[in-house]
Write an enzyme that holds these catalytic residues in place. Structure first.
Site, PDB file in Angstrom:
ATOM      1  N   GLU A 140       0.779 -25.636 -29.972  1.00 38.50           N
ATOM      2  CA  GLU A 140       0.315 -25.703 -31.361  1.00 38.50           C
ATOM      3  C   GLU A 140       0.375 -24.338 -32.022  1.00 38.50           C
ATOM      4  OE1 GLU A 140      -3.941 -26.880 -33.501  1.00 38.50           O
ATOM      5  OE2 GLU A 140      -3.491 -27.503 -31.449  1.00 38.50           O
ATOM      6  N   GLU A 144      -5.413 -22.461 -40.746  1.00 36.09           N
ATOM      7  CA  GLU A 144      -6.549 -23.300 -41.118  1.00 36.09           C
ATOM      8  C   GLU A 144      -7.473 -22.537 -42.063  1.00 36.09           C
ATOM      9  OE1 GLU A 144      -7.644 -26.177 -37.529  1.00 36.09           O
ATOM     10  OE2 GLU A 144      -7.464 -24.099 -36.854  1.00 36.09           O
TER      11      GLU A 144
END
Length: 267
Positions: A140, A144
């Site tokens: 990943e 964010e």
């Protein structure tokens, strides 16, 4: 974000593998053993369902206070909109939006221009992910923005489910106040993160660089439980919206798919 909290969210993605046979059978069969996708630019003049799968009808676990809902994904005013609204949906009292690519993408440059949602307890995310739902290890790469502080973005990466690589970078003026450009350049031996063309993180340790091709995600979700990380959730009474103007992927060796691309400036 702490490793344990991020794992909770990603384990939610893993947990849907048990439901995938009936929740998203077309997506699961289409993604298995697909070749890596090539370069593209999507300005979201419409939602290309050959490129994007819309999450619908489930949540990622007990920490998530909303259910993914197709109704919260749409095109308006020249942008893709993901919304978070108070609406009883599935097991949750709120509904939220997420899209993911139908293909996986490997080394190259990933770029997105978007405005994040406003509100504590919300997470506006642009990231790539692959994992057990796709019969691969959990890799990943993340951007964010947590609604408790929209003046910064958190970057992070996971390699075979191991994280702990978080770094906060400033977003001048606030990520929810206007559109900003987020990009990462993923190479075998180097991973670089950029905010509005400025390098904010460079990773050169091979053990901290993912290797598996991943799908591209945009998501807006909330929590009642992860207040230490995302802020104490408080619904404003009005829908919260994340708007995405553009997303692009450029394979190594290509440049300048659009004039503003960071690849036009990098060696």
């Amino acid at each position: 974000m702490t490793t344990s909290k991020s794992c909770m969210y990603r384990l939610g993605l893993v947990s849907i593998a048990l439901m995938s046979a009936f929740l998203m059978p077309q997506a699961a069969s289409a993604q298995d053993d697909q070749p890596t996708g090539g370069s593209f630019v999507d300005n979201f003049e419409h939602l290309d369902t050959s490129r994007w799968y819309v999450s619908d009808g489930w949540n990622n676990g007990p920490h998530q206070n909303c259910t993914w809902a197709r109704k919260q994904v749409g095109i308006k005013d020249g942008a893709l909109q993901l919304q978070f609204v108070q609406s009883k949906t599935g097991e949750r009292n709120y509904a939220c939006g997420e899209i993911q690519t139908t293909k996986r993408y490997g080394y190259g440059t990933y770029e997105a221009r978007y405005r994040t949602a406003t509100g504590p307890g919300l997470n506006s995310a642009f990231f790539t992910y692959i994992g057990p739902t796709d019969k691969k290890p959990h890799d990943e790469i993340d951007f964010e923005v947590l609604g408790k502080n929209s003046g910064q973005v958190q970057v992070n990466q996971y390699i075979s489910a191991k994280g702990g690589n978080e770094k906060l970078a400033p977003v001048p003026g606030g990520a929810d106040k206007g559109f900003n450009d987020y990009a990462f350049v993923w190479e075998k031996d180097r991973l670089r993160y950029y905010v509005n063309g400025k390098l904010v993180q460079e990773v050169t340790d091979p053990s901290k660089i993912p290797t598996n091709p991943q799908k591209i995600f945009f998501s807006l979700w909330g929590t009642d439980t992860l207040s230490g990380w995302m802020g104490k959730f408080a619904y404003s009474g009005e829908p919260a919206t994340m708007e995405i103007k553009r997303v692009a992927f450029t394979v190594p060796g290509e440049k300048c798919l659009f004039p503003e691309s960071i690849t036009c400036k990098l060696d």
